[in-house]
Design a protein around this motif. Structure first.
Motif, short mmCIF file in Angstrom:
data_model
loop_
_atom_site.label_atom_id
_atom_site.label_comp_id
_atom_site.label_asym_id
_atom_site.label_seq_id
_atom_site.Cartn_x
_atom_site.Cartn_y
_atom_site.Cartn_z
N GLY A 195 37.07 33.70 37.66
CA GLY A 195 35.98 34.40 38.33
C GLY A 195 36.15 34.39 39.83
O GLY A 195 37.16 33.89 40.36
N GLU A 196 35.19 34.92 40.52
CA GLU A 196 35.21 34.98 41.98
C GLU A 196 34.79 33.64 42.57
O GLU A 196 34.16 32.82 41.90
CB GLU A 196 34.26 36.08 42.46
CG GLU A 196 34.65 37.48 42.03
CD GLU A 196 36.02 37.87 42.54
OE1 GLU A 196 36.30 37.62 43.74
OE2 GLU A 196 36.81 38.41 41.75
N ALA A 240 30.40 33.30 48.81
CA ALA A 240 31.03 34.30 49.66
C ALA A 240 31.14 33.76 51.09
O ALA A 240 30.26 33.02 51.55
CB ALA A 240 30.21 35.59 49.66
N ARG A 283 36.97 28.83 41.38
CA ARG A 283 35.66 29.07 41.99
C ARG A 283 35.48 28.35 43.32
O ARG A 283 34.64 28.73 44.12
CB ARG A 283 34.55 28.64 41.03
CG ARG A 283 34.65 29.21 39.60
CD ARG A 283 34.59 30.72 39.58
NE ARG A 283 34.69 31.26 38.23
CZ ARG A 283 33.66 31.71 37.52
NH1 ARG A 283 32.44 31.66 38.02
NH2 ARG A 283 33.84 32.20 36.31
N GLN A 333 42.98 32.85 50.18
CA GLN A 333 42.31 33.01 48.90
C GLN A 333 42.51 31.74 48.08
O GLN A 333 43.39 30.94 48.36
CB GLN A 333 42.86 34.22 48.14
CG GLN A 333 44.36 34.14 47.90
CD GLN A 333 44.93 35.45 47.39
OE1 GLN A 333 44.29 36.49 47.48
NE2 GLN A 333 46.12 35.40 46.84
#
Length: 450
Positions: free
Chosen positions: A435-436, A440, A57, A51
């Motif tokens: 944020g994510e 993806a 970001r 991660q």
């Protein structure tokens, strides 16, 4: 700039061997594998981050060039072997094997300056288990540090927009880490560094003028400014907050004239003081004199000054500590190994099932999907052969082939690549708020490779 395998870029002479920049268990695993007969099995290791640091970001790949230099210097000389055997760390047969050690495998990786996301296989190391496992600690030491610094530097560069950033964190970290940090920051968009060794070793542009001590040395601020101007010329940067800022700015322009290069502010409410100084400079006719601010800045402090009349920023502590994320948390994991020692033995995917630390087996390739507007929209990771679309990018490039370094490139190439890569990301990637990840990561099971 296109990645050019085999481009002749000078090796940076580290001045020392790198083989002992490792953890003891790499050598104890080697010794046990030599005894069990598994040391020569083909193996594939991958480097990735499970991660990103909380709220980030994207990450930035940096340290690749340094790693290639370190791998070339990864040999065990007589003093190193004497140390290992005298301490009982390895036995004589293992020491004999280490005496002949040279990495002879293959390495692929994301090109330096590119961005990465959770589970991006940013480095793939293929060789025998024995030769590949020894590189684990060295690889992670370099990449975890440099990727962390570059990732923070990139955020700062985005916050600064087109205003130049000066890296000045040498006194806030280990002397060797300072050099690496300056290099990584330059890749990610910083304009200059105060560190002279980074300039000598890697060609990073250097900058620097004076500290408060220089002003305090002299009988008056006027004498200090006069001495600096006499030595460095009117284009220099004068530090104006040792005593009274307004008086210092007036003195600076009186001595240098309206062609004074810049003034630096290192304390106080930087936004308020910068506005006052800008107004004063303009009133004195010094319209082109730049205002540079320093003093415990990070990406948020830089962003807060976006509307202030600031022409450049100096960043130290937050840069060299990764702005709250001092490591990229990369790991180096075995993802495939052969069933036997022969080159023809099939490769078998292997994976951990450890709670909270699972891995995905199989050697992987990554492709960045690019949409019709030229914007990245997904990171596709597959165990099969990549199948990029017309606009997509295959991310891994050859760095080492059969033990030969083929991936060296000028530092400017990594810097230009980073600029292109950030422009390719969706706009959400540039937000400083938590944020994510901007992209993806999609996994495609393409079956095992031989």
């Amino acid at each position: 700039m296109v990645h050019t395998p085999g481009l002749r870029v000078p090796l940076v002479d580290l001045g020392y061997g790198t083989a002992l920049l490792t953890d003891q268990y790499e050598l104890t695993m080697l010794q046990a594998a030599l005894r069990s007969g598994t040391a020569t099995r083909r193996a594939v290791f991958e480097v990735f981050a499970r991660q990103l640091p909380a709220g980030r970001r994207y990450g930035v790949v940096a340290g690749t060039g340094r790693l290639l230099d370190a791998i070339e210097a990864f040999t065990f000389d007589a003093p190193a072997l004497e140390f290992l055997t005298s301490r009982g760390i390895v036995d004589e047969p293992t020491a004999k094997w280490l005496e002949e050690y040279r990495f002879s495998g293959n390495i692929w990786g994301y090109a330096e300056g590119d961005c990465y996301f959770p589970n991006s296989p940013i480095l793939v190391v293929e060789g025998t288990f024995a030769e590949a496992v020894l590189l684990e600690t060295l690889v992670l030491s370099i990449l975890n540090h440099d990727c962390a610094i570059a990732s923070a530097a990139s955020r700062m560069a985005q916050a600064a927009d087109d205003r130049p950033l000066i890296e000045m964190g040498s006194r806030r970290t280990h002397e060797k880490a300072a050099i690496a940090a300056a290099r990584a920051a330059y890749i990610a968009g910083f304009a200059t560094t105060s560190n002279l060794e980074a300039g000598r070793s890697y060609g990073v542009p250097t900058a620097g003028t004076s500290a408060h001590a220089f002003t305090l040395l002299h009988d008056s601020e006027r004498h200090a400014f006069g001495a600096q101007l006499d030595s460095l010329g009117a284009g220099t940067t004068l530090l104006v907050d040792t005593y009274d800022v307004e008086r210092a700015v007036k003195t600076a322009v009186e001595l240098a004239g309206p062609g004074l290069g810049a003034v630096r502010i290192d304390s106080g409410d930087l936004g308020v003081v910068a506005r006052e100084v800008r107004a004063q400079l303009d009133s004195l006719g010094a319209h082109d004199t730049r205002v540079v601010v320093t003093g415990d800045l990070d990406e948020y402090g830089i962003a807060a000054l976006a509307a202030a009349p600031v022409d450049g920023y100096g960043v130290g502590t937050s840069l060299v500590t990764g702005s709250g994320a001092p490591t990229a948390s990369l790991v180096y994991k075995l993802v495939a190994r052969a069933d036997g020692p022969a080159d023809t033995d099939p490769m078998r995917p292997v994976a951990k099932r450890s709670t909270g630390k699972p891995t995905r087996g199989g050697r992987k390739t990554a492709v960045r999907r690019i949409d019709a507007h030229g914007t990245a929209c997904a990171e596709v990771v597959t165990t099969g052969e990549p199948a990029p679309g017309a606009r997509d990018r295959v991310l891994q490039v050859p760095l080492v082939q059969d033990g030969m370094i083929v991936g060296r490139e000028p530092l400017e190439a990594a810097r230009e690549r980073h600029l292109r890569t950030v422009r390719e990301l969706p706009t959400t990637a540039l937000q400083l708020s938590r944020g994510e990840p901007a992209l993806a990561t999609e996994f495609v099971n393409g079956g095992p490779r031989r």
